[in-house]
Scaffold this motif. Structure first.
Motif, PDB file in Angstrom:
ATOM      1  N   VAL A  58       1.961  18.843  14.862  1.00 22.92           N
ATOM      2  CA  VAL A  58       1.069  17.834  14.410  1.00 22.92           C
ATOM      3  C   VAL A  58       0.915  17.982  12.795  1.00 22.92           C
ATOM      4  N   ILE A  59       1.092  17.064  12.006  1.00 25.84           N
ATOM      5  CA  ILE A  59       0.993  17.162  10.493  1.00 25.84           C
ATOM      6  C   ILE A  59      -0.281  16.531   9.980  1.00 25.84           C
ATOM      7  N   ASP A  60      -1.265  17.295   9.227  1.00 31.86           N
ATOM      8  CA  ASP A  60      -2.398  16.663   8.714  1.00 31.86           C
ATOM      9  C   ASP A  60      -2.221  16.464   7.168  1.00 31.86           C
ATOM     10  N   ILE A  61      -2.463  15.287   6.674  1.00 33.40           N
ATOM     11  CA  ILE A  61      -2.060  15.140   5.432  1.00 33.40           C
ATOM     12  C   ILE A  61      -3.192  14.775   4.464  1.00 33.40           C
ATOM     13  N   ASP A  62      -3.205  15.599   3.318  1.00 28.38           N
ATOM     14  CA  ASP A  62      -4.467  15.305   2.362  1.00 28.38           C
ATOM     15  C   ASP A  62      -3.734  15.503   1.087  1.00 28.38           C
ATOM     16  N   GLU A  63      -3.182  14.548   0.467  1.00 30.54           N
ATOM     17  CA  GLU A  63      -2.347  14.706  -0.842  1.00 30.54           C
ATOM     18  C   GLU A  63      -2.951  13.484  -1.848  1.00 30.54           C
ATOM     19  N   ILE A  64      -2.434  13.486  -2.920  1.00 29.19           N
ATOM     20  CA  ILE A  64      -2.611  12.638  -4.023  1.00 29.19           C
ATOM     21  C   ILE A  64      -1.478  11.947  -4.495  1.00 29.19           C
ATOM     22  N   SER A  65      -1.396  10.657  -4.592  1.00 34.05           N
ATOM     23  CA  SER A  65      -0.171   9.933  -4.835  1.00 34.05           C
ATOM     24  C   SER A  65       0.065  10.154  -6.256  1.00 34.05           C
ATOM     25  N   ALA A  66       1.433   9.861  -6.850  1.00 33.23           N
ATOM     26  CA  ALA A  66       1.701  10.009  -7.943  1.00 33.23           C
ATOM     27  C   ALA A  66       1.676   8.508  -8.703  1.00 33.23           C
ATOM     28  N   PRO A  67       1.834   8.463 -10.105  1.00 26.73           N
ATOM     29  CA  PRO A  67       1.600   7.241 -10.737  1.00 26.73           C
ATOM     30  C   PRO A  67       2.910   6.373 -10.401  1.00 26.73           C
ATOM     31  N   PRO A  68       2.848   5.098 -10.397  1.00 29.05           N
ATOM     32  CA  PRO A  68       1.597   4.259 -11.015  1.00 29.05           C
ATOM     33  C   PRO A  68       0.385   3.900 -10.272  1.00 29.05           C
ATOM     34  N   ILE A  69       0.359   4.268  -8.899  1.00 28.79           N
ATOM     35  CA  ILE A  69      -0.853   4.091  -8.033  1.00 28.79           C
ATOM     36  C   ILE A  69      -1.551   5.492  -7.594  1.00 28.79           C
ATOM     37  N   ILE A  70      -2.540   6.025  -8.365  1.00 34.08           N
ATOM     38  CA  ILE A  70      -3.014   7.242  -7.984  1.00 34.08           C
ATOM     39  C   ILE A  70      -4.113   7.296  -6.960  1.00 34.08           C
ATOM     40  N   SER A  71      -4.092   7.744  -5.937  1.00 30.59           N
ATOM     41  CA  SER A  71      -5.101   7.670  -4.864  1.00 30.59           C
ATOM     42  C   SER A  71      -5.020   8.589  -3.552  1.00 30.59           C
ATOM     43  N   GLY A 117       0.798  -1.398   0.103  1.00 27.91           N
ATOM     44  CA  GLY A 117       0.179   0.126  -0.103  1.00 27.91           C
ATOM     45  C   GLY A 117       0.763   1.222   0.043  1.00 27.91           C
ATOM     46  N   GLY A 118       2.364   1.159  -0.304  1.00 28.18           N
ATOM     47  CA  GLY A 118       2.964   2.158  -0.073  1.00 28.18           C
ATOM     48  C   GLY A 118       2.651   3.361  -1.456  1.00 28.18           C
ATOM     49  N   ARG A 119       2.683   4.539  -1.016  1.00 22.19           N
ATOM     50  CA  ARG A 119       2.433   5.725  -1.797  1.00 22.19           C
ATOM     51  C   ARG A 119       3.621   6.734  -2.010  1.00 22.19           C
ATOM     52  N   PHE A 120       3.644   7.570  -3.043  1.00 21.97           N
ATOM     53  CA  PHE A 120       4.553   8.747  -3.312  1.00 21.97           C
ATOM     54  C   PHE A 120       3.788   9.855  -3.441  1.00 21.97           C
TER      55      PHE A 120
END
Length: 283
Positions: free
Chosen positions: A70-83, A35-38
Motif C-alpha cells: 500500500v503506497i500513500d502519496i502526498d507530493e508536490i510536482s515539479a515545474p512547469p506544472i506545480i501542484s 494531467g500528467g505530473r512529475f
C-alpha cells in the motif's frame, strides 16, 4: 513510482559525493497523459523512517499490509506544472520471487525482480484512477551507476502464458556487455533464458540510442512515449518473443549523458532539495 534511499538520479546526491544515502531519499511519482505530473523531491535524513515492512519519506509512505503493498502519496510536482499529487496505489503480487541478479561481476549493482507480475489499483489526483497489470522490483548498489556503466536498457513484457519476461542489457564501463534474460511464471518460478537478438529501436527525441530483444526478422516499436529526458527514456514497447507479440515497459539510460554537469544543472530544476523536512510540518 520509485522509492529511493540514496536518490541515484538526484544532482544533490551526486554533488554531495554520495557519502550519506539516507540524507538523499525520495518518493518519485510520475503520471502520464492529460494531467500528467512529475514529482522527485530530494529530502534529508530527518524525513526518512524505515521498518521491516514500511518505508516513509516525508509525507509519502509505502508499507506491506498482508500481501499487498500500500503506497500513500502526498507530493508536490515539479515545474512547469506545480501542484499536489495525492492518493493511493495498491499492488498485490501474484507471487514473490527469490531472484537476485548481479549486474556487475563484483556485485556492485544487484537487481531484485520481487514481483514481475502483480495486480495494481491506482487512485491519484489529476484523474488517474485505474486498475491493471503492475510489477515491483528493486535495485541495490554500492557504486555510482556512471562509475560502472556506460548505458543500459531494461524491458519487462507480460506474456500470453501468464508470466513475464524481463531483459537487462547494457555496456559496462570496462567495455563488457550485460545481457540477461529471465522468464518468470505467474507463480514466481524464474528461469534464465537465452535472449532473442538485440534489435534497435528508434532514438528518443533527445537522441538516446535504444534497443530491446526481439525474434529474428521481427521489428520492435514504441507504442507510447512516457518519460523522455536528456539521459533517460521510459516508454511502452511492442516486441515479439518466441512468436508471442507483447507490449511492456521499456527503459533506456545513457550514463555518459548523466555525467554531464549541464544535465545535472538541468535536473536541479526538476528535483528540488528539502534538506530539513520534519514530520510535524506540512510539505
Amino acid at each position: 513510482m520509485i522509492g529511493f534511499i540514496g536518490s541515484v538520479f538526484s544532482p544533490w546526491y551526486a554533488w554531495s559525493g554520495r557519502r550519506d544515502p539516507a540524507n538523499h531519499s525520495c518518493i518519485n511519482v510520475v503520471t502520464y497523459g492529460p494531467g500528467g505530473r512529475f514529482t522527485m523531491t530530494d529530502r534529508g535524513r530527518s524525513a526518512l523512517r524505515q521498518s521491516r515492512d514500511a518505508l516513509q519519506v516525508g509525507p509519502s509512505r509505502m508499507a506491506w499490509v498482508g500481501g499487498t503493498l500500500v503506497i500513500d502519496i502526498d507530493e508536490i510536482s515539479a515545474p512547469p506544472i506545480i501542484s499536489r499529487v495525492q492518493g493511493q496505489i495498491r499492488l498485490t503480487p501474484s507471487a514473490v520471487t527469490s531472484v537476485e541478479a548481479m549486474l556487475t561481476p563484483s556485485a556492485s549493482h544487484i537487481w531484485r525482480p520481487f514481483a514481475p507480475s502483480a495486480r495494481i489499483e491506482v487512485d491519484l489526483t489529476q484523474g488517474h484512477s485505474w486498475t491493471g497489470h503492475g510489477y515491483f522490483d528493486a535495485n541495490f548498489g554500492t557504486a555510482a551507476l556512471e562509475a560502472d556503466f556506460k548505458r543500459w536498457t531494461w524491458g519487462r513484457y507480460p506474456r500470453s502464458h501468464g508470466g513475464t519476461t524481463c531483459f537487462y542489457d547494457g555496456l559496462r564501463a570496462d567495455g563488457s556487455p550485460l545481457a540477461l534474460g529471465l522468464d518468470i511464471s505467474a507463480d514466481g518460478e524464474a528461469t534464465e533464458i537465452v535472449p532473442p537478438p538485440l534489435t534497435k529501436l528508434s532514438r528518443t527525441n533527445w537522441g538516446i540510442a535504444r534497443d530491446t530483444r526481439c525474434d529474428a526478422g521481427a521489428r520492435p516499436r514504441q507504442t507510447m512515449a512516457m518519460l523522455d529526458a536528456p539521459f533517460y527514456s521510459r516508454s511502452v514497447v511492442q516486441t515479439t518473443i518466441d512468436g508471442d507479440t507483447v507490449q511492456g515497459v521499456h527503459e533506456a539510460l545513457d550514463l555518459g549523458r548523466f555525467r554531464s554537469p549541464i544535465v545535472k544543472g538541468m535536473l536541479a530544476c526538476r528535483v528540488p532539495r528539502r534538506a530539513n523536512w520534519q514530520f510535524d510540518q506540512a510539505d
